[in-house]
Motif scaffolding. Structure first.
Motif, PDB file in Angstrom:
ATOM      1  N   ASP A 146       0.817  -1.217   0.000  1.00  0.00           N
ATOM      2  CA  ASP A 146       0.000   0.000   0.000  1.00  0.00           C
ATOM      3  C   ASP A 146       0.850   1.267   0.000  1.00  0.00           C
ATOM      4  OD1 ASP A 146      -2.122  -1.638   0.077  1.00  0.00           O
ATOM      5  OD2 ASP A 146      -2.619  -1.306   2.181  1.00  0.00           O
ATOM      6  N   ARG A 181      -0.437   4.264  -2.011  1.00  0.00           N
ATOM      7  CA  ARG A 181      -1.708   4.746  -1.468  1.00  0.00           C
ATOM      8  C   ARG A 181      -1.482   5.450  -0.131  1.00  0.00           C
ATOM      9  NH1 ARG A 181      -5.485   3.324   1.912  1.00  0.00           N
ATOM     10  NH2 ARG A 181      -4.487   1.383   2.529  1.00  0.00           N
ATOM     11  N   GLU A 193      -2.390   9.160   0.873  1.00  0.00           N
ATOM     12  CA  GLU A 193      -3.299   9.337   2.002  1.00  0.00           C
ATOM     13  C   GLU A 193      -2.668  10.246   3.050  1.00  0.00           C
ATOM     14  OE1 GLU A 193      -5.766   5.878   3.138  1.00  0.00           O
ATOM     15  OE2 GLU A 193      -4.857   6.151   5.088  1.00  0.00           O
ATOM     16  N   THR A 236     -17.293  -5.060   4.980  1.00  0.00           N
ATOM     17  CA  THR A 236     -16.740  -5.514   3.703  1.00  0.00           C
ATOM     18  C   THR A 236     -17.181  -6.930   3.340  1.00  0.00           C
ATOM     19  OG1 THR A 236     -14.762  -6.088   4.937  1.00  0.00           O
ATOM     20  CG2 THR A 236     -14.707  -4.032   3.717  1.00  0.00           C
ATOM     21  N   ALA A 291     -13.936  -4.846  -0.561  1.00  0.00           N
ATOM     22  CA  ALA A 291     -14.070  -3.390  -0.635  1.00  0.00           C
ATOM     23  C   ALA A 291     -15.513  -2.996  -0.328  1.00  0.00           C
ATOM     24  CB  ALA A 291     -13.668  -2.910  -2.012  1.00  0.00           C
ATOM     25  N   THR A 322     -14.498   7.512  -3.040  1.00  0.00           N
ATOM     26  CA  THR A 322     -13.216   7.614  -3.751  1.00  0.00           C
ATOM     27  C   THR A 322     -13.397   7.598  -5.267  1.00  0.00           C
ATOM     28  OG1 THR A 322     -12.964   5.226  -3.599  1.00  0.00           O
ATOM     29  CG2 THR A 322     -11.873   6.546  -1.910  1.00  0.00           C
ATOM     30  N   ARG A 343     -17.636   4.042  -5.343  1.00  0.00           N
ATOM     31  CA  ARG A 343     -16.736   3.269  -4.485  1.00  0.00           C
ATOM     32  C   ARG A 343     -16.446   4.037  -3.210  1.00  0.00           C
ATOM     33  NH1 ARG A 343     -13.100   1.624  -9.358  1.00  0.00           N
ATOM     34  NH2 ARG A 343     -14.381  -0.051 -10.211  1.00  0.00           N
ATOM     35  N   GLN A 347     -14.191   4.200   0.494  1.00  0.00           N
ATOM     36  CA  GLN A 347     -12.998   3.711   1.181  1.00  0.00           C
ATOM     37  C   GLN A 347     -13.139   4.018   2.658  1.00  0.00           C
ATOM     38  OE1 GLN A 347      -9.272   5.173  -0.250  1.00  0.00           O
ATOM     39  NE2 GLN A 347      -8.118   3.835   1.089  1.00  0.00           N
ATOM     40  N   THR A 395     -11.476   4.337   6.396  1.00  0.00           N
ATOM     41  CA  THR A 395     -10.146   4.714   6.873  1.00  0.00           C
ATOM     42  C   THR A 395      -9.596   3.671   7.840  1.00  0.00           C
ATOM     43  OG1 THR A 395     -11.264   6.034   8.535  1.00  0.00           O
ATOM     44  CG2 THR A 395     -10.435   7.196   6.605  1.00  0.00           C
TER      45      THR A 395
END
Lengths: 274, 173
Positions: free
Chosen positions: A64, A67, A71, A172, A197, A232, A246, A248, A250
């Protein structure tokens, strides 16, 4: 097919055993046995998890990295604006408390009693994502209690509470769905898991990247205004009846060690399909 | 002693499935340690060992994962008879490693497929393509790697490969 016939008696016995266990399990007679088993194996699971968690963290961080960098930049810029907002809200909160005292208002939010619980294990199968936590009916946990991250983001629901531990179905998980809305906007829909997701389905109203999605409270399964995640991506064109949105969260579920159970919230109706 | 070892193996498999597998997903798929354990047990300890270990493993897995016992039986029960059937097929290369690979991957596909169907029956609504690309294909690759590594370890230790046919193994009628 001769080979199958040689296993017939054993396979038949296993099917009979499965039926027996299913009947006994549905009657709840296996719950005490399961609780004893889980109490006994809990330390072993915890020990094994602790040994593998740093390795998993390392691989997760490497995977990740891009990302996380993005972030991090976004969070730094958000941090300043949130600090300012927080200062203003503190002032508002203080003023509200003074007004409530002046009016003699006695209010109690039934959703605020939260119990901290440790994550004992993660259960991940095809399309399914669950957790087992170290708090159960002995500690006031009951089926249907929403489960939050330590920062207050919704991560799932208790689907089975045993005396010493409970199973939590994560958002999820592809069987999860939550009535949700965009904070500060009339746009609403269903937040759904897909086995890894989150998406915001059947959305009616305008949704933009960066919007915060919270529970709407519709249906009474979850309290309103609990944060779920951020938008997102918004995909699709004007011909689509609903855009593909979509979300996301945290929360890094894979390495979360502590969660909060909203033990005072009782859902209006709670059914888990087996 | 043998029974105790089988109980310990079942326990280790159930614990690994909830305490190790979720930490290392590959393209969304996680290891199916029950399939790997049963397959290696069948190959290196014989079908009789699997027949004893299977109900213990199902019981432990059911308790650990909270998946209903009947679904676990559906997912893992065909593994042994189907592996024995595959072993009989002369069209498949008869090297032990190739057989283990074919049997293990086939068992993994069946188990993941069955558990996906169970999830769909419980309210999940994935597309058929997603089941193939997000669950079955990564799962096949994952099973092949895990089986290969563990097979190599067992082979290095020097454990002999067994037949899965009951009469050959000495437990037939």
């Amino acid at each position: 097919m001769l080979i199958f016939s040689r296993y017939t008696y054993w396979a038949g016995a296993m099917v009979a055993l499965a039926v027996l266990l299913a009947v006994v399990g549905r009657a709840g007679l296996l719950d005490p046995v399961q609780d004893v088993f889980l109490r006994a194996t809990g330390p072993l699971e915890e020990g094994v998890s602790s040994a593998f968690r740093p390795v998993a963290n390392f691989f997760s961080n490497v995977r990740d990295l891009d990302r996380l960098e993005q972030e991090n930049r976004r969070l730094l810029s958000e941090n300043e604006s949130l600090r300012n907002e927080n200062a203003a809200l503190r002032g508002d909160s203080e003023r509200l408390r003074e007004i409530e005292e002046a009016l003699g208002y006695v209010g109690a939010d039934p959703t605020t009693e939260q119990l901290a619980a440790g994550v004992l294990s993660r259960i991940q199968g095809p399309l399914t994502r669950e957790l087992r936590i170290d708090r159960g009916t002995d500690h006031g946990v009951s089926e249907g209690n929403p489960v939050l991250s330590v920062r207050g983001t919704l991560i799932g629901t208790v689907i089975e509470a045993l005396p010493g531990s409970s199973f939590v179905r994560l958002l999820t998980d592809s069987r999860s769905s939550v009535a949700a809305q965009v904070r500060g906007s009339p746009a609403d829909g269903i937040a759904k898991g897909d086995g890894g997701a989150l998406s915001f389905a059947l959305v009616e109203g305008d949704v933009n990247i960066g919007d915060t999605v919270v529970t709407s409270g519709l249906g009474g399964t979850y309290p309103p205004d609990v944060r779920i995640g951020e938008v997102t991506a918004v995909l699709g064109d004007s011909q689509d009846p609903f855009p593909t949105v979509r979300l996301q969260t945290t929360v890094r579920i894979s390495t979360t060690r502590t969660v909060l159970v909203m033990i005072s919230f009782t859902p209006a109706r709670f059914e888990v399909e087996d | 002693m043998r029974a105790l070892l089988l109980v310990l193996l079942a326990l280790a498999t159930a614990v690994a499935q909830v305490a190790v597998a979720p930490f290392f997903p590959v393209l969304g798929a996680v290891a199916e340690f029950p399939v790997v354990a049963l397959m290696l047990l069948a190959i290196f300890a014989g079908p009789h060992a699997v027949m004893i270990a299977f109900p213990i493993l199902v019981l432990f897995l059911g308790f650990s994962t909270n998946v209903e016992f009947e679904w676990l039986v559906l997912a893992y029960l065909p593994l042994l008879p189907c592996a024995a059937w595959i072993q009989r097929q002369r069209a498949i290369p008869q090297s032990p490693y190739a057989l283990v690979l074919v049997m293990g991957v086939a068992a993994g596909v069946w188990a993941r497929g069955a558990l996906s169907v169970v999830a769909v029956a419980s309210g999940a609504s994935p597309t058929f393509g997603a089941v193939i690309t997000d669950i079955l294909l990564p799962g096949m690759a994952f099973d092949a790697v895990v089986l290969s590594v563990l097979y190599a370890i067992c082979w290095y230790i020097g454990w002999p490969v067994r037949s899965l046919e009951l009469e050959d193994a000495g437990y037939g009628p």
